[in-house]
Write a protein that holds these residues in place. Structure first.
Motif, mmCIF file in Angstrom:
data_model
loop_
_atom_site.group_PDB
_atom_site.id
_atom_site.type_symbol
_atom_site.label_atom_id
_atom_site.label_comp_id
_atom_site.label_asym_id
_atom_site.label_seq_id
_atom_site.Cartn_x
_atom_site.Cartn_y
_atom_site.Cartn_z
ATOM 1 N N SER A 124 -65.522 -32.364 162.389
ATOM 2 C CA SER A 124 -66.872 -31.769 162.145
ATOM 3 C C SER A 124 -67.161 -30.777 163.402
ATOM 4 O O SER A 124 -67.147 -31.087 164.656
ATOM 5 C CB SER A 124 -67.569 -32.639 162.256
ATOM 6 O OG SER A 124 -69.189 -32.170 162.144
ATOM 7 N N SER A 125 -67.344 -29.462 162.838
ATOM 8 C CA SER A 125 -67.848 -28.358 163.927
ATOM 9 C C SER A 125 -68.902 -27.762 163.651
ATOM 10 O O SER A 125 -69.278 -26.892 164.548
ATOM 11 C CB SER A 125 -66.593 -27.223 163.820
ATOM 12 O OG SER A 125 -66.612 -26.652 162.613
ATOM 13 N N VAL A 158 -62.261 -28.445 153.632
ATOM 14 C CA VAL A 158 -62.093 -29.762 153.140
ATOM 15 C C VAL A 158 -61.402 -29.881 151.403
ATOM 16 O O VAL A 158 -61.525 -28.761 151.022
ATOM 17 C CB VAL A 158 -63.382 -30.441 152.895
ATOM 18 C CG1 VAL A 158 -64.115 -30.409 154.323
ATOM 19 C CG2 VAL A 158 -64.430 -29.671 151.990
ATOM 20 N N LEU A 159 -61.129 -31.025 151.168
ATOM 21 C CA LEU A 159 -60.311 -31.354 150.053
ATOM 22 C C LEU A 159 -61.251 -32.142 149.193
ATOM 23 O O LEU A 159 -61.916 -32.979 149.824
ATOM 24 C CB LEU A 159 -58.916 -31.837 150.156
ATOM 25 C CG LEU A 159 -57.873 -30.926 150.887
ATOM 26 C CD1 LEU A 159 -56.639 -31.479 151.146
ATOM 27 C CD2 LEU A 159 -57.823 -29.264 150.493
ATOM 28 N N PRO A 160 -61.008 -32.217 147.831
ATOM 29 C CA PRO A 160 -61.707 -33.435 147.241
ATOM 30 C C PRO A 160 -61.216 -34.825 147.527
ATOM 31 O O PRO A 160 -60.149 -34.740 148.221
ATOM 32 C CB PRO A 160 -61.046 -33.149 145.731
ATOM 33 C CG PRO A 160 -60.853 -31.538 145.644
ATOM 34 C CD PRO A 160 -60.346 -31.242 146.994
#
Length: 980
Positions: free
Chosen positions: A727-728, A764-766
């Motif tokens: 998380s950025s 992100v991916l599902p």
């Protein structure tokens, strides 16, 4: 043939005819229900089921087949592109389609300014060949990309540039013709000595000329007195060409006879100088009447085209959210006139246009706005409004309002009286409670009008008939012609006595009898005509059906599968031979059953149930749809946005309820099911599919063409190496990694992840593996496809809700897969707000990066772009182009249409040859001619495979190219740091 003959006897007679034709010509003879459906309709309001269809390979085959028809005494209809709007292209006859084979230029003499052509040649094909010598065939109807010279001769067609060089009749030098009874000879202008010699020689030809001479002598004074003295007199027959002062020109007398008198075998046409540099001056007026009043003011400046356009078409396009960029090019006004100037140099053409602009800018009285456009691409976009606007607005979006129809489409008057005529005509339209658009060839006084006739009720038809009679009387009052471009056919022929009077009608009928005494050539058109309200395609007895469908066909134009099929109005842009995408299978075959229009007509007939009687189980429909590549080219290229890919998927879903799917359905249609399992052991999978002796067995088992290579599995899937970013605080993007990027080309997805990271986004991916199900549609697996989409909605549907701190977009890489979110998803779940949000937030990578003002590192390379069909249809081409501009690349965009692979299509053994043929139309030759170091850019998996297997060239995805630029920049930075 007499329609009162007992049906069983008639069927027997036609069976004998079919047998004789088939024995003589073989497999170009078609008396099956599929071909009857294809040729029962054209671009008019009419429908007549043909006896049969013949597609002759040569003129000599046509002559032989015509002789057989004569022996059986059956009617004959010679057909070109099938874009006629008044019913002259349909009949209860043997229909000869000349466009597939009889389409050669036999001679082109630039010094003489002439060419000899076969009747099936497309207008643009001749024009392109002539342009090499800076010449052109001047008549250019809006359908110039697909109408044929034979059809233009039949209709006496015109177009925007008739101001420059006249109608077809003025551009015909001679014709080789054949009578129904087989007499074959050349006709043209005839001197007195030649006429005497021909008559003296006797025989059928001599008798025809003698009878024509008597006709000319008998009716000459009446012809001079009653024929409208205007440039666009197209109605009736050209009897004036038989007058001595016109050189007793039999060829030009036959132009415009709509195939009712003689059959055209060859034509010698005139070619005129083509101005090589052209500019447009667009004039904006307060209304269309003021624009028409100004016709005398345009002419002194020497334009080569003068085209008018009213607000109604523009409003229709705006209501459908179409052509916004093109409409923005128009100057201020509520009606427009496009005035084209041509010269040998741009400077001269601009000077002509500026003189006209200066005049109108300084003109006293009503206000006129002006805009001069000199660059070619922008001019083409303006012409696109004129050429497609009427068709694009031909399906009503207002509930209860009839569709605007042809039928009173092209009347012509003296252009000097055009403004007053339009006022009177609009008053007539208003009095009947109709609505219309007004546009057309103002320089020649020819006005097009699509009118909201109601042909679906008895009362509506009676009202339409009454209006047509009054409209004909109004035109005659203004000294005009009922038809100024499209011919009479059936729509206007009944009212020709209003224009010519009873005595001249006798002359027209006598002309017909001289050539065709048995009334066997296209009977019921022009003279001895059918009533205007007979043979209606959509009349009071029109069958309205509401089949249950898996997709929900809902649009501003209405709901339901039948309404979707009504989009096709037969204008045939899908039969164009170049430009855009639609229709790849037609371009490779020139077969009507493989055109978008042909398929739409067959599906329409399936719902009506008269010719195609077995509904969703129809093998005829299946045959027509079999070679549809589901490229979605028609969804964007067709003016009315026919969506054949969706119709095909819907049909196949019902067809396979009772039929077994082919093996390829399990191997390629279900690839999203089995690929994840095969990818677990990529070495074994590749051993089975890439080892030559095993690959042959695997391809046979999978129903794949022997000449195709099977895709190779990657050693590691994308998810195998994927690591979610910590998380950025940066915005997040959900990356859609499709089956192909996951299992076969994970490098593309890895490149996209790095590029998005460079652009300032976390990827992100599902939260679970999902598949859009794109390959399922090719085999009608709509229930399975819907199940996949339901999983997607349930899994990520809430990710894009307003106010949620979720991903800012769903970004994908494979255009075919991403198109599911823009198209099929909302068709399957039209009322689901989550589906709509997914669709609204779905982006292709390049479009997303451009929307976020991403500036890629510089990479000065040469790039050739081939764009995936689904990308062109649903996303456009500008995203890739803009990123290339930003990185400093030099690029060309191939106008290559469909590559021919189209997902699983090109892997099918029955389609492999057609697939390669489609590639050879434009794409393969362009790639072979490209320099070895030119980068070939394409984003589609199937395009990549087609190019690799077709011309042995590697391609890059835009993500890979952007990563290459990024990597090169990093390398330079590292070198700089190292040197310090």
């Amino acid at each position: 043939m007499n329609q009162l003959i007992e049906p069983s006897r008639q069927a027997s007679a036609w069976n004998a005819l079919e047998s004789d034709l088939a024995n003589a010509l073989g497999d170009v003879v078609h008396f099956d229900n599929l071909h009857k459906s294809l040729y029962a309709s054209d671009a008019s309001n009419y429908r007549q089921i043909p006896i049969g269809v013949v597609v002759p390979r040569t003129i000599e085959e046509f002559v032989a087949a015509s002789a057989i028809c004569h022996r059986h005494q059956v009617p004959v209809l010679m057909r070109g592109g099938g874009t006629s709007q008044n019913g002259q292209c349909v009949n209860v006859a043997v229909v000869f389609d000349m466009s597939k084979y009889c389409n050669r230029i036999l001679e082109l003499d630039p010094q003489a300014g002439s060419a000899v052509v076969e009747p099936g040649i497309v207008c643009d094909t001749l024009r392109d060949a002539a342009e090499v010598h800076e010449l052109t065939f001047a008549p250019d109807p809006a359908t110039h990309s697909r109408c044929t010279l034979g059809g233009m001769i039949g209709n006496n067609s015109c177009g925007a540039h008739s101001v420059m060089a006249g109608k077809t009749v003025e551009n015909i030098e001679a014709l080789e013709v054949m009578t129904y009874d087989g007499e074959r000879f050349w006709v043209g202008p005839t001197t007195d000595a030649e006429l005497k010699g021909i008559i003296a020689a006797g025989g059928r030809r001599g008798q025809i000329y003698a009878d024509l001479k008597r006709l000319s002598d008998k009716y000459g004074d009446l012809i001079r007195a009653r024929f409208p003295n205007i440039k666009r007199r197209v109605s009736g027959y050209n009897l004036d060409q038989l007058l001595p002062e016109n050189g007793f020109n039999v060829a030009r007398a036959l132009v415009g006879t709509e195939g009712t008198c003689a059959l055209t075998l060859k034509a010698r046409v005139r070619l005129v100088k083509s101005p090589q540099k052209r500019v447009l001056l667009i004039l904006g007026f307060d209304d269309i009447y003021l624009a028409a009043d100004a016709v005398p003011e345009y002419m002194p400046f020497g334009p080569i085209a003068i085209e008018g356009l009213d607000r109604q078409i523009i409003r229709g396009l705006q209501a459908r959210q179409l052509r916004a960029e093109e409409i923005a090019l128009l100057p201020e006004g509520d009606a427009w006139v496009i005035v084209e100037f041509g010269a040998d140099t741009v400077e001269d053409a601009i000077a002509q246009a500026r003189r006209a602009a200066d005049y109108f800018n300084q003109r006293a009285g009503s206000r006129v706005s002006t805009k001069l456009i000199a660059d070619g691409p922008t001019q083409s976009r303006v012409w696109l409004i004129r050429e497609t606007g009427a068709s694009a607005t031909s399906i009503s979006i207002e509930p209860g309002r009839p569709d605007p129809l042809v039928g009173w489409e092209d009347a012509a008057v003296d252009p000097m009286r055009l403004g007053d005529y339009l006022r009177a005509f609009q008053a007539l339209v208003d009095r009947y409670g109709y609505e219309t658009s007004l546009y057309g060839h103002f320089g020649d006084g020819c006005v097009h009008a699509r009118i909201t006739f109601d042909t679906r009720s008895t009362a509506g038809v009676a009202k339409w008939r009454a209006f047509t009679r009054e409209a004909a009387e109004l035109v005659v009052e203004f000294g005009g012609s009922l038809s100024g471009e499209h011919g009479d056919g059936q729509a206007k022929a009944e009212f020709l006595p209003i224009m010519f009077g009873e005595e001249l009608m006798l002359a027209l009928e006598e002309f017909k009898r001289i050539w065709d005494p048995g009334n066997r050539l296209n009977p019921g058109k022009v003279v001895f005509a059918n009533k205007m309200d007979e043979n209606l395609r959509v009349g009071p007895d029109y069958k309205v059906v509401g089949p249950v469908t898996r997709m929900q066909f809902i649009s501003p134009e209405g709901a339901g599968f039948q309404r979707e099929l009504e989009r096709c109005i037969g204008m045939g842009r899908c039969r164009s031979l170049k430009g855009n995408t639609m229709c790849p299978s037609y371009r490779a075959t020139r077969d009507e059953k493989y055109s978008t229009r042909g398929r739409a007509h067959v599906l329409w007939e399936m719902l009506q149930g008269e010719i195609i009687t077995d509904g969703w189980q129809s093998t005829e429909v299946k045959e027509a749809l079999d070679t549809c590549l589901a490229c979605k080219g028609c969804r964007s290229d067709c003016p009315t946005h026919v969506d054949m890919a969706s119709y095909k998927a819907e049909f196949l879903s019902h067809f396979y309820e009772k039929k077994m799917r082919p093996r390829q359905a399990w191997s390629m249609g279900r690839i999203g099911d089995w690929a994840p399992w095969a990818a677990k052991l990529p070495g074994l999978s590749n051993f089975l599919t890439q080892t030559p002796w095993l690959a042959g067995f695997a391809k046979k088992l999978a129903g794949v063409a022997a000449g195709r290579g099977l895709p190779k599995f990657a050693r590691h899937t994308f998810r195998h190496g994927y690591r979610a970013a910590a998380s950025s605080g940066r915005p997040r993007v959900m990356l859609w990694v499709d089956t192909f990027c996951e299992h076969f080309h994970p490098d593309v997805a890895r490149a996209a992840q790095k590029v998005l990271d460079h652009a300032g986004f976390d990827v992100v991916l599902p939260n679970k593996k999902l598949c859009c199900g794109r390959p399922l549609y090719d085999f009608g697996y709509l229930d399975a496809a819907k199940s996949r989409l339901q999983q997607i909605i349930d899994s990520i549907g809430s990710s894009f809700e307003d106010g949620q701190a979720g991903p800012v977009a769903l970004v994908g890489l494979e255009p075919g897969c991403m198109s599911v979110f823009k198209d099929e998803l909302v068709k399957m779940f039209p009322g689901d707000s989550r589906a709509r949000r997914i669709a609204d937030n779905a982006w292709l990578l390049s479009d997303f990066l451009v929307s976020r003002d991403y500036q890629p590192p510089r990479l000065e390379v040469e790039v050739m772009i081939h764009t995936h069909c689904h990308q062109k249809a649903l996303f456009g081409v500008k995203g890739d182009q803009e990123l290339l501009n930003r990185m400093g690349a030099t690029w060309i965009q191939l106008d290559s249409g469909c590559c021919g692979m189209a997902g699983s299509f090109g892997f099918n053994p029955d389609h492999e040859a057609l697939s390669r043929n489609i590639g050879e139309q434009v794409l393969f030759p362009a790639l072979r001619a490209a320099k070895p170091d030119t980068i070939v850019l394409t984003n589609g998996f199937s395009c990549k495979e087609q190019i690799k297997q077709g011309v042995r060239r590697d391609t890059l995805h835009i993500a890979e190219l952007l990563l290459r630029a990024q990597t090169r920049q990093s390398s330079f930075i590292n070198q700089d740091f190292g040197s310090k």
